[in-house]
Motif scaffolding. Structure first.
Motif, PDB file in Angstrom:
ATOM      1  N   ALA A 145      -4.161   1.189   4.093  1.00 41.48           N
ATOM      2  CA  ALA A 145      -4.268   2.486   3.419  1.00 41.48           C
ATOM      3  C   ALA A 145      -3.898   3.616   4.367  1.00 41.48           C
ATOM      4  O   ALA A 145      -3.189   4.555   3.979  1.00 41.48           O
ATOM      5  N   GLN A 185      -8.406   6.069  -3.118  1.00 40.44           N
ATOM      6  CA  GLN A 185      -7.930   5.213  -4.202  1.00 40.44           C
ATOM      7  C   GLN A 185      -7.455   3.866  -3.664  1.00 40.44           C
ATOM      8  O   GLN A 185      -7.751   2.814  -4.231  1.00 40.44           O
ATOM      9  N   LEU A 186      -6.729   3.917  -2.572  1.00 34.92           N
ATOM     10  CA  LEU A 186      -6.181   2.687  -2.012  1.00 34.92           C
ATOM     11  C   LEU A 186      -7.260   1.755  -1.469  1.00 34.92           C
ATOM     12  O   LEU A 186      -7.112   0.538  -1.516  1.00 34.92           O
ATOM     13  N   THR A 187      -8.349   2.317  -0.951  1.00 32.68           N
ATOM     14  CA  THR A 187      -9.392   1.492  -0.338  1.00 32.68           C
ATOM     15  C   THR A 187     -10.570   1.204  -1.258  1.00 32.68           C
ATOM     16  O   THR A 187     -11.418   0.376  -0.933  1.00 32.68           O
ATOM     17  N   ALA A 217      -0.250   3.727   4.783  1.00 30.02           N
ATOM     18  CA  ALA A 217       0.376   4.261   3.578  1.00 30.02           C
ATOM     19  C   ALA A 217       0.311   5.784   3.533  1.00 30.02           C
ATOM     20  O   ALA A 217       1.325   6.446   3.292  1.00 30.02           O
ATOM     21  N   ASP A 250      -7.593  -0.035  -5.614  1.00 31.81           N
ATOM     22  CA  ASP A 250      -6.592  -1.003  -5.187  1.00 31.81           C
ATOM     23  C   ASP A 250      -7.076  -1.993  -4.128  1.00 31.81           C
ATOM     24  O   ASP A 250      -6.416  -2.993  -3.880  1.00 31.81           O
ATOM     25  N   PHE A 262      -7.108  -2.121  -0.873  1.00 28.16           N
ATOM     26  CA  PHE A 262      -6.338  -2.394   0.337  1.00 28.16           C
ATOM     27  C   PHE A 262      -7.246  -2.248   1.551  1.00 28.16           C
ATOM     28  O   PHE A 262      -8.259  -1.539   1.502  1.00 28.16           O
ATOM     29  N   ARG A 264       2.378   1.752  -3.437  1.00 31.52           N
ATOM     30  CA  ARG A 264       1.348   2.227  -4.367  1.00 31.52           C
ATOM     31  C   ARG A 264       1.039   3.699  -4.114  1.00 31.52           C
ATOM     32  O   ARG A 264       0.905   4.486  -5.048  1.00 31.52           O
ATOM     33  N   ALA A 265       0.942   4.064  -2.826  1.00 30.57           N
ATOM     34  CA  ALA A 265       0.678   5.456  -2.461  1.00 30.57           C
ATOM     35  C   ALA A 265       1.797   6.366  -2.950  1.00 30.57           C
ATOM     36  O   ALA A 265       1.533   7.460  -3.470  1.00 30.57           O
ATOM     37  N   TYR A 272      -6.044   7.925  -0.033  1.00 28.17           N
ATOM     38  CA  TYR A 272      -6.733   6.964   0.836  1.00 28.17           C
ATOM     39  C   TYR A 272      -7.919   6.347   0.100  1.00 28.17           C
ATOM     40  O   TYR A 272      -8.099   5.128   0.108  1.00 28.17           O
ATOM     41  N   ALA A 293       0.840  -1.208   0.000  1.00 34.17           N
ATOM     42  CA  ALA A 293       0.000   0.000   0.000  1.00 34.17           C
ATOM     43  C   ALA A 293       0.870   1.251   0.000  1.00 34.17           C
ATOM     44  O   ALA A 293       0.583   2.217  -0.717  1.00 34.17           O
TER      45      ALA A 293
END
Length: 100
Positions: free
Chosen positions: A41, A27-29, A44, A34, A36, A9-10, A25, A6
């Motif tokens: 997240a 985007q990651l979740t 990250a 992604d 995560f 990626r961040a 945040y 994560a």
């Protein structure tokens, strides 16, 4: 392992897409992003090496140059919950330092 993935990626998103902390945040979740865990997240976004004001400025420059938006339009896009989600201080910095 997930936390490091994560974070990697961040860092990539911050470096190339100049995203805000909230945008990263999300985007990651996101189930469409992604996917995560919320814990990974949060780790990250808390540990990514990013200058959020500089990210806001870079994003503002992108909008001004490619979409020919006014400063007011750029500011709205930077701070919108449906847009870039930068905080007011970051957006103010971007607009104050945006050329034009």
């Amino acid at each position: 392992m997930e936390f490091q993935s994560a974070l990697n990626r961040a860092q990539s998103f911050s470096d190339t897409m100049h995203m805000s902390k909230s945008g990263l945040y999300d985007q990651l979740t996101s189930e469409y992003g992604d996917q995560f865990s919320t814990e990974a997240a949060q780790y990250a976004v808390d540990n990514v090496e990013a200058d959020w004001k500089e990210n806001a400025l870079r994003k503002a420059e992108d909008y001004a140059e490619t979409m020919h938006m006014s400063k007011a339009g750029v500011y709205d896009q930077l701070t919108s919950e449906y847009g870039e989600q930068f905080i007011q201080e970051e957006a103010d910095y971007a607009i104050d330092n945006l050329e034009k």
